[in-house]
Design a protein around this motif. Structure first.
Motif: not given
Lengths: 321, 277
Positions: A284-302
């Motif tokens: 969900s959200g940004c497709r890369f968030h599962t592997r992103c080293p700098v992902a934040e909470a909002r990356c899961r939704q937006e």
């Protein structure tokens, strides 16, 4: 500059009984005349499917749709099969990644060249044979006249790729789609084949969509670069933008993963963590968030869209940019 | 490459024997009737020449009407080999067409054609052949067509299976990307690549067709007299199997040895074609 190929909102789905996989999800890009556009990404990111969607050569289980898919202003999605056949080869040529597999094993290379030149090029048998020799000379096959009667397996891989290039070139397409043209070749041959392709592209004033996962090949040969991840374009820009000033964490990770050739520079492999998620379970959200080293909470939704960043024409799809 | 293939061929056990024997039979069928003068159908009831055991004059003996069995075997070889290869050609043509169509188009066409193949394969073929032969006037042409029509299903399945895997191969995609038509891609690019197993199975099929023709002739529904095939000779011999076993032995032996040889050669061809895969 006019756009040769214009793609907007391209979607390609694979349907089976149980699943529907979206291999390409809303890809938009354009290629101008004489432009070399690079397309990078891991295996499974949808690069090849994007190319085949443009040519409308998808397997039977796949369907594609797009808001716009035009070649020189002509809609490809609504074109008749006959018109598509005319466009294929003569307007848009395809070079495939495994050159030996791209040649029919039971026919000599001469027969394959002559078939294309007579059926599609409208030449006579004798004229086609002369043209075939000229084409092989142009791609630096030594002793072309005699080698015309050899079978594909009698050539080295590098030579096979040059023959494939000759075959594609024989119809003088305006746009060349080169899908990993050097992936199966060793480094020196890679350089030769790439130099040849680039030469031909300049001489014939062709445009090229160069697909590769080799960042070096892309950096050296492209006017513009697109980075693709899981069916989406995540960053677009000039090679300078992409390689010297990457904005998207995925692009940054790709560049970090290039191994150094400096033996004193003992680096740990900066491999990207994890694997590309299954297209059956797109995050969900940004497709890369599962592997992103700098992902934040909002990356899961937006779900980020391509937005301008830095220099002109440099776009990235990341909420953190 | 040709040289390597030949070596592979003759490395197969029995391929020597098979090709030698087949060559001999073929030679006999082609020039035998010219070499050995005499009418295989003529008989002379005034002289007692009937049912003679093999001797210097009648190499394979003579039959109940005093006809030379050797001469008749030579003439019958023409018919049997002709029926065998021609009906196999019919079967290969139909099989390749249906298999290619089925595998390349796929979808409901594939489903319909393959169910047809299943249905035909489920039929007891010999019964069907008998019924058809009983309806139409038996003759060389009709025997060839009927055996051909009854034998294409296996080839269609082979070609379909090959086509299914070949159509996903890059060279097919690239041929289409050069703007070649679907027909051309299917016939010129896919079919020649699917021919290896077909060639091997055709060799075995010729043997099978010769056997089927023999069965038909044996039942009196094959080649009609005065023309004769090996199976027809067997049919004649049935009544005299005790007094004149040579009447059964020679044509029967020829059928058995020919089919055996075809299988040996088929094995050899398979080995030589697999060599460079």
């Amino acid at each position: 500059m006019t756009h040769l190929l214009h793609v907007d909102g391209l979607q390609t789905h694979f349907k089976s009984d149980q699943h529907c996989i979206t291999a390409v999800d809303g890809v938009s890009f354009h290629i101008a005349e004489n432009e070399v556009l690079g397309l990078v990404g891991e295996s499974g990111s949808g690069k090849s499917i994007t190319a085949l969607s443009v040519l409308q050569l998808l397997p039977a289980s796949a369907t594609s749709s797009a808001t716009t898919l035009t070649y020189r202003g002509e809609a490809l999605l609504s074109a008749s099969p006959k018109r598509l056949r005319e466009i294929r080869g003569k307007e848009i040529g395809l070079i495939f990644q495994n050159p030996l597999a791209a040649l029919n094993p039971v026919f000599t290379i001469g027969e394959q060249l002559i078939e294309t030149l007579t059926i599609r090029g409208g030449l006579s048998k004798t004229a086609a044979r002369e043209k075939a020799v000229a084409l092989l000379n142009q791609v630096n096959i030594p002793d072309a006249g005699r080698r015309l009667d050899d079978y594909p397996h009698q050539f080295s891989l590098g030579m096979c790729q040059r023959i494939v290039i000759a075959l594609t070139l024989s119809l003088e397409p305006k746009l060349l789609i080169a899908d990993e043209p050097t992936a199966s070749l060793d480094v020196t041959v890679q350089a030769q084949v790439m130099a040849l392709l680039k030469d031909i592209q300049r001489q014939h004033q062709m445009s090229m969509l160069l697909i590769s996962h080799d960042l070096g090949v892309i950096a050296q040969n492209c006017d513009r670069v697109m980075v693709m991840y899981l069916g989406r374009i995540v960053e677009v820009g000039t090679p300078n933008d992409i390689f010297l000033n990457p904005k998207h964490p995925y692009t940054q990770a790709l560049i970090r993963a290039i191994p150094s050739t400096n033996p004193n520079h003992k680096q740990v492999f900066n491999a990207l963590k994890g694997e590309i998620p299954s297209p059956l379970a797109i995050p969900s959200g940004c497709r890369f968030h599962t592997r992103c080293p700098v992902a934040e909470a909002r990356c899961r939704q937006e779900d980020p869209t391509l937005t301008a960043c830095g220099s002109d024409g440099h776009l990235a799809a990341c909420v953190l940019v | 490459m040709i040289h390597g293939r030949l070596r592979q061929f003759f490395r197969t056990p029995g391929a020597w024997f098979g090709s030698l024997f087949l060559g001999l039979i073929l030679l006999m069928a082609l020039i035998g009737p010219l070499l050995f003068h005499g009418d295989p159908h003529s008989f002379d009831l005034t002289v007692a020449q009937d049912l003679q055991s093999p001797n210097a004059h009648f190499w394979f003996g003579s039959d109940d009407l005093g006809r030379d069995i050797f001469l008749r075997c030579v003439h019958a070889a023409r018919v049997s080999l002709m029926v065998g290869s021609a009906s196999m050609l019919v079967a290969v043509l139909i099989g390749c067409g249906i298999g290619l169509l089925s595998g390349y188009i796929g979808g409901w066409v594939d489903n319909a054609l393959m169910r047809l193949v299943d249905a035909l394969m489920g039929l007891p073929m010999i019964m069907v052949l008998l019924i058809i032969q009983a309806i139409f006037k038996p003759g060389l042409g009709s025997v060839i067509v009927i055996i051909g029509i009854s034998g294409w299903m296996g080839i269609a399945r082979l070609v379909r299976a090959e086509t299914l895997s070949l159509r996903e191969r890059p060279f097919v995609l690239v041929a289409r990307a050069r703007g070649l038509s679907e027909w051309r891609v299917a016939i010129r690019h896919i079919l020649p690549n699917a021919m290896r197993p077909v060639i091997v199975s055709a060799f075995l099929g010729i043997g099978h067709a010769i056997l089927t023709e023999s069965v038909l002739s044996f039942l009196g529904l094959g080649i009609q007299p005065p023309n004769v095939s090996w199976g027809g000779l067997l049919n004649n011999s049935l009544a005299f199997i005790r007094e004149a076993p040579w009447m059964t032995l020679f044509p029967g032996g020829l059928i058995a040895l020919t089919i055996f040889s075809l299988q040996l050669v088929g094995d050899g061809v398979r080995n030589s074609l697999e060599g460079d895969r």
